[in-house]
Design a protein around this motif. Structure first.
Motif, mmCIF file in Angstrom:
data_model
loop_
_atom_site.group_PDB
_atom_site.id
_atom_site.type_symbol
_atom_site.label_atom_id
_atom_site.label_comp_id
_atom_site.label_asym_id
_atom_site.label_seq_id
_atom_site.Cartn_x
_atom_site.Cartn_y
_atom_site.Cartn_z
ATOM 1 N N GLY A 171 -61.804 -70.627 -79.962
ATOM 2 C CA GLY A 171 -62.040 -69.269 -80.105
ATOM 3 C C GLY A 171 -63.245 -68.714 -81.047
ATOM 4 N N ILE A 172 -63.447 -69.578 -82.109
ATOM 5 C CA ILE A 172 -64.450 -69.309 -82.841
ATOM 6 C C ILE A 172 -65.761 -69.427 -82.280
ATOM 7 C CG2 ILE A 172 -65.714 -70.211 -84.919
ATOM 8 C CD1 ILE A 172 -62.780 -70.531 -86.157
ATOM 9 N N VAL A 173 -66.114 -70.483 -81.677
ATOM 10 C CA VAL A 173 -67.354 -70.793 -80.862
ATOM 11 C C VAL A 173 -67.491 -69.955 -79.549
ATOM 12 C CG1 VAL A 173 -68.818 -72.593 -79.693
ATOM 13 C CG2 VAL A 173 -67.288 -73.232 -81.701
ATOM 14 N N ALA A 174 -66.637 -69.496 -78.899
ATOM 15 C CA ALA A 174 -66.863 -68.657 -77.864
ATOM 16 C C ALA A 174 -66.844 -67.021 -78.250
ATOM 17 C CB ALA A 174 -65.782 -68.718 -76.765
ATOM 18 N N ALA A 175 -66.114 -66.803 -79.364
ATOM 19 C CA ALA A 175 -66.049 -65.313 -79.674
ATOM 20 C C ALA A 175 -67.211 -64.827 -80.453
ATOM 21 C CB ALA A 175 -64.871 -65.088 -80.431
ATOM 22 N N PHE A 176 -67.801 -65.786 -81.398
ATOM 23 C CA PHE A 176 -69.153 -65.504 -82.021
ATOM 24 C C PHE A 176 -70.266 -64.855 -81.102
ATOM 25 C CE2 PHE A 176 -72.882 -66.561 -84.768
ATOM 26 C CZ PHE A 176 -72.441 -65.706 -85.801
ATOM 27 N N PRO A 177 -70.825 -65.691 -80.295
ATOM 28 C CA PRO A 177 -71.926 -64.869 -79.637
ATOM 29 C C PRO A 177 -71.379 -63.617 -78.804
ATOM 30 C CG PRO A 177 -71.059 -67.052 -78.515
ATOM 31 C CD PRO A 177 -70.517 -66.958 -79.868
ATOM 32 N N LEU A 178 -70.442 -63.820 -78.380
ATOM 33 C CA LEU A 178 -69.876 -62.463 -77.697
ATOM 34 C C LEU A 178 -69.859 -61.289 -78.505
ATOM 35 C CD1 LEU A 178 -68.661 -61.052 -74.753
ATOM 36 C CD2 LEU A 178 -66.449 -62.097 -75.482
ATOM 37 N N GLY A 179 -69.175 -61.472 -79.580
ATOM 38 C CA GLY A 179 -69.073 -60.485 -80.675
ATOM 39 C C GLY A 179 -70.554 -59.880 -81.149
ATOM 40 N N ILE A 180 -71.506 -60.731 -81.103
ATOM 41 C CA ILE A 180 -72.896 -60.497 -81.471
ATOM 42 C C ILE A 180 -73.420 -59.611 -80.239
ATOM 43 C CG2 ILE A 180 -75.288 -61.049 -81.618
ATOM 44 C CD1 ILE A 180 -74.248 -63.528 -83.263
ATOM 45 N N LEU A 181 -73.287 -60.007 -79.024
ATOM 46 C CA LEU A 181 -73.688 -58.954 -77.875
ATOM 47 C C LEU A 181 -73.008 -57.668 -77.944
ATOM 48 C CD1 LEU A 181 -73.625 -61.864 -75.193
ATOM 49 C CD2 LEU A 181 -75.816 -60.691 -76.170
ATOM 50 N N LEU A 182 -71.609 -57.573 -78.348
ATOM 51 C CA LEU A 182 -71.067 -56.419 -78.194
ATOM 52 C C LEU A 182 -71.329 -55.520 -79.418
ATOM 53 C CD1 LEU A 182 -67.297 -57.472 -77.373
ATOM 54 C CD2 LEU A 182 -68.617 -56.326 -76.120
ATOM 55 N N ALA A 183 -71.817 -55.960 -80.397
ATOM 56 C CA ALA A 183 -72.195 -55.356 -81.691
ATOM 57 C C ALA A 183 -73.741 -54.781 -81.094
ATOM 58 C CB ALA A 183 -72.370 -56.122 -82.900
ATOM 59 N N LEU A 184 -74.573 -55.677 -80.668
ATOM 60 C CA LEU A 184 -75.776 -54.930 -80.140
ATOM 61 C C LEU A 184 -75.727 -53.998 -79.169
ATOM 62 C CD1 LEU A 184 -77.769 -58.504 -79.865
ATOM 63 C CD2 LEU A 184 -77.951 -56.516 -81.732
ATOM 64 N N GLY A 185 -74.577 -54.055 -77.907
ATOM 65 C CA GLY A 185 -74.369 -53.232 -77.096
ATOM 66 C C GLY A 185 -73.908 -51.767 -77.568
ATOM 67 N N ARG A 186 -73.029 -51.847 -78.756
ATOM 68 C CA ARG A 186 -72.591 -50.731 -79.228
ATOM 69 C C ARG A 186 -73.470 -49.910 -80.075
ATOM 70 N NH1 ARG A 186 -66.583 -49.827 -82.187
ATOM 71 N NH2 ARG A 186 -66.787 -47.671 -82.436
ATOM 72 N N ARG A 187 -74.551 -50.535 -80.351
ATOM 73 C CA ARG A 187 -75.991 -49.735 -80.976
ATOM 74 C C ARG A 187 -76.924 -49.591 -80.003
ATOM 75 N NH1 ARG A 187 -76.478 -49.430 -86.300
ATOM 76 N NH2 ARG A 187 -78.861 -49.825 -86.180
ATOM 77 N N SER A 188 -76.682 -49.771 -78.795
ATOM 78 C CA SER A 188 -77.758 -49.499 -77.768
ATOM 79 C C SER A 188 -78.051 -48.170 -77.678
ATOM 80 C CB SER A 188 -77.111 -50.334 -76.541
ATOM 81 O OG SER A 188 -78.120 -50.235 -75.431
ATOM 82 N N SER A 189 -79.150 -47.784 -77.126
ATOM 83 C CA SER A 189 -79.684 -46.418 -76.862
ATOM 84 C C SER A 189 -79.351 -46.280 -75.308
ATOM 85 C CB SER A 189 -81.057 -46.363 -77.076
ATOM 86 O OG SER A 189 -81.765 -47.302 -76.254
ATOM 87 N N MET A 190 -78.714 -47.193 -74.507
ATOM 88 C CA MET A 190 -78.548 -46.930 -73.142
ATOM 89 C C MET A 190 -76.977 -46.298 -73.200
ATOM 90 S SD MET A 190 -80.218 -50.084 -71.221
ATOM 91 C CE MET A 190 -79.651 -51.618 -72.292
ATOM 92 N N PRO A 191 -76.675 -45.340 -72.410
ATOM 93 C CA PRO A 191 -75.322 -44.778 -72.753
ATOM 94 C C PRO A 191 -74.206 -45.592 -72.239
ATOM 95 C CG PRO A 191 -76.939 -43.112 -72.156
ATOM 96 C CD PRO A 191 -77.653 -44.337 -72.033
ATOM 97 N N ILE A 192 -74.600 -46.111 -71.078
ATOM 98 C CA ILE A 192 -73.484 -46.932 -70.014
ATOM 99 C C ILE A 192 -73.168 -48.013 -70.824
ATOM 100 C CG2 ILE A 192 -73.148 -47.988 -67.950
ATOM 101 C CD1 ILE A 192 -74.969 -46.140 -66.591
#
Length: 366
Positions: A171-192
């Motif tokens: 859970g730790i190893v798999a969730a960490f990179p996915l969490g980083i991608l989600l954080a970057l996506g939430r701050r993305s300038s692309m609306p979708i």
């Protein structure tokens, strides 16, 4: 009277014990006033009043080794209960003849972690690649078997501390990179992209983990092609990973927001692409800031592994509860819960202390 003159500088003497050290700390924090002194004395007496009987029960009058409850005759704690069920608590119903595979995986994990934590160990980059890529494959092949002449052991037989560590580490190893991608996506300038990440994070953070486990165990197979089946443990791992990644995304996002705008502009001025700037400039600073939050999420995940009991997986706590529910061992729940608390505390305290060491090495704390 004789005078002694020297041209060499004498070594500095340590400060008096009344100004620095344990005595000075106690005078400043525990006995700085009459009120503090009274409170300190009362609390010390209360702690001793509770601690002395506990030590007498847990250690002095305790029974440690035996084969049945008949060996508990002293009136103290019956650690025979833990001694008899130790194999069950560690690996569950894993076949006894194959427990060497679990020990081998544990030894490889300990050596790998030690190599990553100890400073000065050569070839750390290769060790990191081994820990992220090779070790999971080796561990799965050893624990599951079915190849290289190893008998196959179904995950239904995995349990105890083995199952707790498998769920927590994956859970730790798999969730960490996915969490980083989600954080970057939430701050993305692309609306979708931003909308998808926001919906994902808010949905998973708004649902209790128990519901997520039920969903992963009952509903996930409904979305699979006909005839395709997911192992129960794999379903739980998928649910826990998605759930934890949503929380980690918010932790990482807080670190990204703490980075000054000038750092983003500096990365652009250097001609770095978005991903290069994130990898080389922004994320190293952001992750350093949120180390306490990340470790707090990891500790929370490690303790939440006990919830997998509701979908029929027997982790450490579940195996202990099953053991003292047996008619042969009724009445020894306290010893079982104390053993579980000690194991959880050792792992959680270890993660906490290591995170503090990392913070000090990165100079993120005063």
């Amino acid at each position: 009277m004789q005078a002694f003159i020297t041209r060499e500088t004498l070594p500095s003497l340590p400060p008096p014990s009344t100004l620095k050290g344990p005595i000075a700390w106690m005078r400043q924090n525990l006995f700085s006033s009459v009120g503090n002194t009274i409170v300190t004395v009362v609390l010390v007496l209360a702690i001793l009043a509770a601690l002395i009987p506990f030590i007498n029960w847990a250690f002095i009058k305790a029974d440690w080794i035996g084969s049945s409850r008949d060996d508990c005759t002293s009136g103290g704690a019956c650690w025979v209960f833990v001694y008899v069920h130790l194999k069950l608590f560690m690996v569950g119903l894993y076949p006894e003849a194959e427990t060497w595979r679990v020990l081998l995986v544990g030894m490889i994990l300990v050596v790998t972690l030690a190599g990553l934590m100890i400073k000065g160990v050569p070839f750390k980059k290769y060790l990191q690649l081994f820990a992220l890529i090779a070790f999971p494959i080796i561990a799965f092949m050893l624990l599951s078997g079915g190849s290289f002449g190893l008998p196959h052991v179904e995950t239904n037989f995995w349990g105890g501390l083995l199952l707790t560590l498998v769920i927590a580490i994956v859970g730790i190893v798999a969730a960490f990179p996915l969490g980083i991608l989600l954080a970057l996506g939430r701050r993305s300038s692309m609306p979708i992209v931003k909308a998808i990440c926001v919906v994902f994070i808010e949905v998973w953070r708004g649902v209790p983990l128990i519901t997520v486990l039920f969903m992963s165990s009952v509903m996930l197979p409904l979305f699979l092609p006909e005839g395709m089946e997911f192992d129960k443990l794999l379903r739980a791992l998928v649910g826990i990973t998605l759930f934890q990644s949503a929380y980690l995304a918010e932790v990482v996002r807080s670190g990204l927001q703490a980075i000054p705008k000038g750092q983003y502009e500096a990365a652009n001025a250097l001609g770095l692409t978005f991903w290069q700037g994130m990898y080389k400039v922004i994320l190293p600073q952001a992750l350093k800031i949120v180390i306490p939050g990340i470790v707090n999420s990891f500790i929370s995940l490690f303790k939440d592994t006990s919830l997998v009991l509701i979908i029929g997986l027997f982790d450490l706590l579940a195996t202990i509860q099953g053991a003292f529910a047996s008619p042969k061992w009724l009445g020894y729940a306290i010893e079982g819960y104390l053993f579980a608390a000690l194991v959880y505390w050792v792992f959680c305290f270890g993660m906490s202390r290591y995170s503090q060491r990392v913070e000090r090495s990165l100079k993120t704390t005063n």
